[in-house]
Each structure stands twice: as C-alpha cells, then as structure tokens.
Design an enzyme around this catalytic site. Structure first.
Site, PDB file in Angstrom:
ATOM      1  CG  HIS A 143      -2.099  -0.852   1.114  1.00  0.00           C
ATOM      2  ND1 HIS A 143      -3.288  -0.459   0.545  1.00  0.00           N
ATOM      3  CD2 HIS A 143      -2.269  -2.127   1.485  1.00  0.00           C
ATOM      4  CE1 HIS A 143      -4.148  -1.457   0.581  1.00  0.00           C
ATOM      5  NE2 HIS A 143      -3.552  -2.493   1.144  1.00  0.00           N
ATOM      6  CE  LYS A 187      -7.371  13.623  -0.163  1.00  0.00           C
ATOM      7  NZ  LYS A 187      -7.198  12.475  -1.047  1.00  0.00           N
ATOM      8  NE  ARG A 188      -4.322   7.823   6.219  1.00  0.00           N
ATOM      9  CZ  ARG A 188      -3.063   7.755   5.769  1.00  0.00           C
ATOM     10  NH1 ARG A 188      -2.045   8.021   6.562  1.00  0.00           N
ATOM     11  NH2 ARG A 188      -2.825   7.393   4.514  1.00  0.00           N
ATOM     12  CE  LYS A 212      -3.621  10.646   2.608  1.00  0.00           C
ATOM     13  NZ  LYS A 212      -4.463   9.976   1.591  1.00  0.00           N
ATOM     14  CB  THR A 235     -10.554   4.531  -2.008  1.00  0.00           C
ATOM     15  OG1 THR A 235     -10.267   4.878  -0.650  1.00  0.00           O
ATOM     16  CG2 THR A 235      -9.790   3.285  -2.409  1.00  0.00           C
ATOM     17  CE  LYS A 254     -14.331   6.094   0.009  1.00  0.00           C
ATOM     18  NZ  LYS A 254     -13.700   6.479   1.293  1.00  0.00           N
TER      19      LYS A 254
HETATM   20  C1  LIG Z   1     -12.407   6.705   1.585  1.00  0.00           C
HETATM   21  C2  LIG Z   1     -11.941   7.064   2.934  1.00  0.00           C
HETATM   22  C3  LIG Z   1     -10.593   7.319   3.156  1.00  0.00           C
HETATM   23  C4  LIG Z   1      -9.554   7.307   2.051  1.00  0.00           C
HETATM   24  O1  LIG Z   1      -9.495   8.586   1.471  1.00  0.00           O
HETATM   25  P1  LIG Z   1      -8.279   9.034   0.529  1.00  0.00           P
HETATM   26  O2  LIG Z   1      -8.728  10.350   0.008  1.00  0.00           O
HETATM   27  O3  LIG Z   1      -8.191   8.006  -0.556  1.00  0.00           O
HETATM   28  O4  LIG Z   1      -7.070   9.115   1.359  1.00  0.00           O
HETATM   29  C5  LIG Z   1     -10.178   7.655   4.433  1.00  0.00           C
HETATM   30  N1  LIG Z   1     -11.067   7.734   5.455  1.00  0.00           N
HETATM   31  C6  LIG Z   1     -12.372   7.508   5.267  1.00  0.00           C
HETATM   32  C7  LIG Z   1     -13.298   7.631   6.431  1.00  0.00           C
HETATM   33  C8  LIG Z   1     -12.865   7.161   4.009  1.00  0.00           C
HETATM   34  O5  LIG Z   1     -14.165   6.919   3.858  1.00  0.00           O
END
Ligand SMILES: *Cc1c(COP(=O)(O)O)cnc(C)c1O
Length: 803
Positions: free
Chosen positions: A353, A543-544, A549, A651, A655
């Site tokens: 990952h 996101k984190r 990022k 991911t 979404k």
């Molecule tokens: C989808 C999701 C992530 C991943 O988000 P990225 O933008 O791909 O880092 C992290 N936390 C939650 C709660 C998510 O639903």
C-alpha cells in the site's frame, strides 16, 4: 400493497417482541436507544438465517475460501447498509413509523466502528462487502479494538485525541464465539527435541473470536468478519488477590487488555513498539490457527491447504503470518521445511500500500527474537533459501543485500515487506502507476529475482455504500433515467453517457446536489454554528492529514485567493466553501500544525467582511466514514492533489467522482485511471508527473528560487510565516514555512503556479453551469469501473483462483 403491509406488520411484531424479550421493556417504557437496539436485533435475526444458509452452502460445496487479514476494518455504521442490502429499508421505515419513530434518528444513534485509520481500512471494509456480493466464501480477520482509532476534538484549533468509546453501549451486531479460542504465545525459548523443535513460550494469552455478519448486495451471501479479543489465561490470580495484592492479581488481564485497546499505539518508545508487534502476532497467529483448524476438520490433509484457502495480507501488518504458518506446518504438523514453504507460498499473497520508505515496516532484530524466538529461526531459514536463489540467479551483492529479509545496515532489523513478498505467490499494487513504481523502486531487486510475482489490482469502492446509501437522491435520479441495471453492475452507469446533454436530467442531478449541500449546511450550522451558502462551490479535501497529501498546497492557495479577492473585489469571483477534514497521527507534529493552520486561516477569513460571501473555510472535526457519507454527496470539487508518485491509489477520489464531483488533481495513484475513464475534458489535472518529481529530487531542487519568482506564492507564504493568521503566536508557522523554503520535499512550490491556474480554470467552468452539469454526469457515467466488485473479481480470478 397488501403483502407489503403484511411484511411490515411482521417486522413490527418482531421488533416489539425483541423489545420485550431481549431488551426487557414494553412500548411505553422504551427509550429511543431501546428501539434502536431492538430494531438491529430484529434485523440481525434475518441476517443470521441467511448467514447460516451461506455457511451451510460453503461446507457442502467444499470450495476454496478467502481469508483477508487486515489490521484495520473501517466499516462505519451497519444499520443502513444492512437494511439496504437486504431490501428492507422500506418495511423498516414503515414499521418504525407505526410507533412514531424515524429510521434516520435511529441510524444516528449507531456509533461508527472506528477500527481503522484511513484508506487501507476502508478498502478492507469495501472488499468484505464485495466478497459477499460476489458470493465468494470469505472471512475477514482482524482485531476487535475496544477503542480503535482516536476520536478527534478540536480545541482552540488544535487536534485533541480522545478514546473512541464505540462499545460503550454494547454492540448489537456481534457474536462472541467462546469455542473459537486459541492460545497465543510470546517469548520464552526454543529447545531441540529429537528431530523436532519445541517452542516453550514464556507467556500466553487467549484469543477469542467475535463475529460480525457481513451482508452482500441483495443478501445473496452473508460472510463473517472475525475479530479477535484477548483474555488472560488466568484472568484473576486468586491466591495473589486473597493475599492482598489486588492489582497484581489482575496484572495478566490488564496486559491482555492492552493488546486489543487501540489501533496503532504510539511507537515513539520501546514499550509502544513492542505492543504493536505483539498485536500483529496476536491476530495473525489466531487467524492462522483458525484457518488450519477449519481446514483439517473439513478436509483432513493439511497438504491440500492451497486448494481450499487463499490468505491475503492487507499490507505488511499481518506479514508474520508467513512465519506462523511455517511454524504450524513444520513444528505442529511435522512437514518438511521445503514442503511447508511450497504450501505457504501457494496459499499466501500480499498487497503493498505504500512506497514511502519510512512506512515500510521493519522490527529491531533483538525485539523480534525476544518476542518470537521460533519465528526468528524460521525467518533465518527462509532467508538463507531466498539468498541462495539470489546467488544462483547471479544477482550482485547490492541486490542481494536489498533482497535479504534482514536489514544489515546499522541496527539489524527484520524487513516485513520482504517476508511478505517472498512468502507468497502474488504481490499486488493498488493502482497502475503504483504497481509500476513498486517494480522500479522498493521491490526492484526482488522483482528481478521473481519477475512474475508483482501484479496490479486497482482499488475500488462499494457502490452500495458510496452511491446508493449515501446519495439516495442521485440513485433515484439515475434509476429514473437509465433503469435499475446499474444497481447490480456499476459499469452499467455508462448508459448515462447517452444522456450527457439531456437538460432535464442535468437539472434534476443539480437539484439533488443542491439538496445534499443544504443538508450538509444544516448539519454544519447545528454542529459548528457556521452558516454556509449552498449556492457556493463546495471545494472539499477530506482525508488523513499528511504532508504528501498536500493540504498545505490547498491552504497556501486559499491564502493567495483571499489576497486576490481583497485586492480585486471588482472581479467576478466564484463563491467557494473550502471544506477540510482529517485526523493527524498523534506523533506527527507537522500534520497537527496543519490542522491548527487550517483553523487559524478559517477564523481570520470567515470573520473578514471584505470577502463576505465569497470565501469560507472550515475544518470539520472527527473525520470518519459517516462524515464522509455526509460530505461527499455534497461536494462540487474533489481535491486529490498529492505529490505525484506518493499516493498509492486513493479511494476518496473514486467516491467523489461517483457522486458527481469534478476532480482537481495530480497525475498520481488512481487519478490517472480516473482521467483515462472520464476523459481529459472532465477532470482538471495539473502539476509535475511522478517522473518529473523524481528527476527534480535527483538533480537538486531549489524551492527558494521558485518562491521568489512567484509573487502570489511568496506573499502567501510570508503572510503565514509572519503571523498574519496567528497574531496570538506570530512564530507558530515559521518552521513549517521554512521547510518549504529549504527543502520542500513534497514540491508545494513547484506545483503552486500550476495549481492556481487549475483553480482559476475550475472557476471558469463553474461559471458555465450547463457545462459543469454535463461534466458531473460524465464523471458519474464513467467511474463504475472503480466498483470494488470489479477489483474483487480480479483478485478472485488472478490471485485466489476462486472464480
Ligand atoms: C475513503 C476514505 C478514506 C480514504 O481517502 P483518501 O482520500 O483516498 O485518502 C479515508 N477515510 C475515510 C473515512 C474514508 O471513507
């Protein structure tokens, strides 16, 4: 109608019966929380019937099963998901209405199962749902953390970490399986006993299974998420207790509890590191014992394990499972080392990952040897075999040193990624670019030795949670436009392409988006007291928090935009709401500072009447799955702006596109594949490519010169550094900004101009609302491929051989 009423009253009677006999209340006495619990328990009865059917069918068919080992399962809430997948939402809604109750209110009572940190854990949850949907028999294996990931509170703009108490009111979904309990050893010594060796562990704990059913779409199959909890072998030492040592008598249980307390204990000290390794071994060993027990019970011969079991390691956290399976095969089942190795490799596979070198897990050899002495011996034996193969293949000394399972540079360490790589038959990356970079960077030498092992499986997300459940308005609009086929096959969303210029559909989808923005604004008003304009562009980065990022790039651009709006109030600015959310790792200083900076910038801009309605900034606390489900359907713009080459897949990007947001992003991770599918005209790409990033780093990158040549950038960076946003502590951001001047490892300066230009291009597109709608529709129409059903289908066919 008559049958539907009959079903509803049956559901209703069931809930009332559960309320009385399992909660112990009658209707007048029941509180909202009692109804919530009764509804889940009644629903669970339906789930259990299907679960037992699925299990029975799996036994009868005697086929191969998939075992997904993961340190994290970020499953979120289950009530809406389960109702929807069983097609019971309507009847539950009506049953509750007959008692004057609202399903949405009950849903809000369910805590988020925060058993994960970010994308990796959410991927595991999407995969579990898709495995059940594709009717593949599977178990997820992990840890039932009592507190899991911390809950984030924002105090004066700073992140505060609190324990997440998701189990405070019990967990109505789960079943404890006391009969599935295993002893897990730590430490001690290994002694020769004739031909074999025996590990005498110094310490043992018991791992007990706690099962949660996972319902697939349309309820075809129900699989099991099996999470391990820990108890002391002797939870109360009665002699010690009676002798007055009340705490000492409970010490073993306290030690066992610590194993399942939190996800990612702070590892800045030795005790934290040791606990983390203990957790990894604890859940890996319990899972391997469970898998082997089930196999021997149903199939007798341990040698047929690869025909009946596929074990997928989600990152390296469960990599010790390779050594544990070897130990079980050799020490407990008496197999020859070579035979055990062939069985292990044929059974196991591993998903990588990250390419970040600091995230590649390794353990100090003395710690590993002290905690797992037998596994250390096995790893040495594996290593000598692998190194022999490398010598025979004619690899040079540098390549052989890189392949070794032991890092000999400085303090000797055990390399978990090399163990996972060599211990299985498949190593996959999670997006096309990431997989190519794996071959060229971290695993370059292992790839030379085993050229057929690396393969790509681009990530996906379940369209049930990330379209149908989080965005019922959009789902209904699509269904009215193209019929219901896309509900069973997300790639059928492509039928929308024929309607890209249909103005009535564009209008309806725009209305849905607006309604979602109003709903989010109401929530923000209630929880944060901030008023948002639902007609402004909702520009979202959730996101984190991590430097790669590049929330900082977004923030610096926000400051530059703020300056521009104030200098040129006469221009036709597009009103924007900048939404941020995300957790920072507790030991990650800069990430925490970035949260504070976001809040400092928000406070200043939101209070400045001169930008009035044109710019608002907010940081939504405690980002989790439920928050994502609320924000993503309301997003217009999706920020996917990582330094190219650093985001393995992402991911979140998928979404957002599925919910009709336009992506502004770099050529990184799955953004590239999203671009390929939605078309260059329907995504806004900027910035350096991964190759260009690598070349700049290699050739001496000078951010100072770049900053000085960009007036907008230098003004924004100076404003932040000089305390414009932190008058209470003007030096707060001096070091953070100096980092950009001095090394700018994440290339914020290099990409800044491209990013601002891309943002102004986004503004222009927004001013053409019809064009914007068509783009949103093209995104929805063309990202069905990013369904985790497609991803799981590929794993099943190429890696697990179960389809
Ligand atoms: C989808 C999701 C992530 C991943 O988000 P990225 O933008 O791909 O880092 C992290 N936390 C939650 C709660 C998510 O639903």
């Amino acid at each position: 109608m008559a049958t539907s009423n009959a079903i509803t009253s049956e559901t209703d009677a069931h809930i009332v019966d559960v309320l009385r006999h399992r909660i112990g209340k009658d209707e007048p006495a029941a509180k909202l929380h009692d109804w919530y619990k009764a509804s889940i328990l009644a629903l669970r009865d339906t789930v259990v019937d299907r679960w037992i059917d699925s299990t029975r069918r799996t036994y009868e068919e005697g086929g191969k099963r998939v075992y997904y080992l993961s340190m994290e399962f970020l499953i979120g809430r289950l009530l809406r998901d389960t109702l929807s997948n069983l097609g019971m939402t309507e009847e539950m809604t009506q049953a509750l209405e007959s008692h004057g109750l609202n399903l949405a209110d009950l849903e809000e009572l369910e805590p988020d199962a925060a058993l994960g940190n970010g994308g990796l854990g959410r991927l595991a949850a999407c995969f579990m749902e898709s495995l059940a949907t594709l009717d593949i028999p599977a178990h997820g294996y992990g840890i039932r953390y009592v507190n899991g990931m911390f809950r984030q509170r924002i105090d004066e703009g700073w992140q505060v970490e609190l324990p997440e108490t998701w189990l405070a009111h019990g967990n109505p979904w789960e079943f404890e399986r006391l009969e599935s309990t295993y002893r897990i050893g730590f430490g001690g010594e290994v002694v020769a006993d004739g031909d074999s060796v025996v590990w005498h562990a110094a310490e043992e704990v018991e791992a007990t299974a706690i099962d949660t059913p996972v319902v697939g779409w349309r309820g075809k199959r129900v699989n099991t998420l099996r999470l391990w909890t820990a108890t002391a072998v002797d939870p109360l030492k009665l002699d010690a207790f009676n002798a007055g040592d009340h705490a000492g008598a409970l010490a073993d249980q306290v030690r066992a509890d610590a194993l399942v307390r939190v996800l990612y204990p702070a590892d800045s000290h030795q005790a934290g590191q040791e606990l983390r390794l203990r957790q990894e071994y604890f859940f890996s060993a319990a899972s391997i014992q469970d898998i082997v027990r089930r196999h021997v019970l149903h199939h007798g011969d341990i040698r047929t394990l690869p025909d009946k079991a596929a074990i997928q390691l989600n990152d390296t956290h469960p990599a010790v499972a390779v050594a544990e399976l070897m130990r079980v095969l050799v020490d407990l089942h008496g197999l020859e080392f070579n035979d055990a190795w062939a069985i292990t490799q044929a059974t196991v596979s591993y998903t990588n990952h990250t390419l970040l070198p600091e995230a590649l897990e390794s353990w100090p050899l003395p710690l590993f040897e002290r905690l797992l002495p037998r596994h250390m011996q096995i790893i040495y034996a594996i290593n000598s075999r692998v190194l022999r193969e490398a010598h025979r293949a004619g690899l040079d000394e540098a390549a052989i040193a890189a392949i070794s399972l032991i890092d000999e540079n400085g303090e000797r360490r055990v390399r978990m990624a090399n163990l996972a790589f060599t211990g299985g038959h498949s190593v996959n990356g999670v997006a096309a670019l990431h997989t190519e970079l794996m071959k060229k960077t971290v695993f370059a030498d292992l790839h030379k030795l085993y050229p057929d092992r690396i393969n790509n499986k681009t990530n996906g997300v379940t369209p049930r949670r990330w379209l149908q459940q989080c965005n019922p308005g959009l789902t209904a609009a699509i269904k009215d436009a193209i019929g219901p086929d896309f509900l069973d096959d997300a790639e059928k969303l492509s039928a929308l392409n024929a309607l890209a210029d249909d103005s009535a559909l564009g209008e309806r989808i725009a209305q849905v988006k607006r309604a979602n923005k109003v709903a989010l604004s109401d929530h923000i008003k209630q929880t944060m007291g901030l008023r948002l304009d639902p007609d402004a562009m909702f520009d979202v980065q959730i996101k984190r928090i991590h430097e790669y990022k590049r929330q900082l790039l977004n923030l610096i651009e926000t400051v530059a935009l703020y300056d521009q709006i104030r200098s040129h109030p006469e221009r036709d600015w597009v009103p924007r709401v900048k939404i941020f959310a995300g957790k920072a790792a507790s030991s990650y200083h800069n990430a925490k500072l970035i949260i504070k900076l976001t809040n400092d910038i928000a406070r200043r801009i939101n209070a400045d009447p001169s930008v009035g309605g044109l710019l608002k900034v907010l940081f939504v606390p405690n980002y989790n799955v439920s928050m994502a489900e609320r924000i993503i359907p309301a997003a217009d713009l999706s920020e996917q702006i990582s330094t190219a080459g650093m985001e393995a897949s992402g991911t979140g990007n998928m979404k957002f596109a599925l919910n009709g947001a336009l992506t502004i992003g770099t050529l990184d991770g799955a953004n590239i594949e999203i671009k390929d599918r939605v078309g260059d005209e329907n995504i806004v790409i900027f910035g350096l490519t991964a190759e260009e990033v690598a070349a700049r780093r290699a050739n001496g990158y000078d951010p100072r010169e770049l900053i000085e040549n960009s007036l907008e950038l230098s003004q924004a960076v100076s404003a932040i550094a000089s305390g414009v946003f932190s008058p209470d502590d003007p030096h707060r951001y001096v070091d953070l900004m100096a980092g950009i001047y001095e090394h700018d490892w994440f290339m914020v300066a290099a990409d800044f101009d491209g990013y601002t230009q891309a943002q102004r291009a986004v503004d222009l597109r927004w001013q053409d609302q019809l064009g914007w709608r068509a783009t949103a529709l093209r995104n929805i129409a063309n990202v069905g491929w990013f369904s985790s059903d497609r991803t799981i289908g590929e794993y099943a066919k190429d890696i697990w051989k179960v389809m």
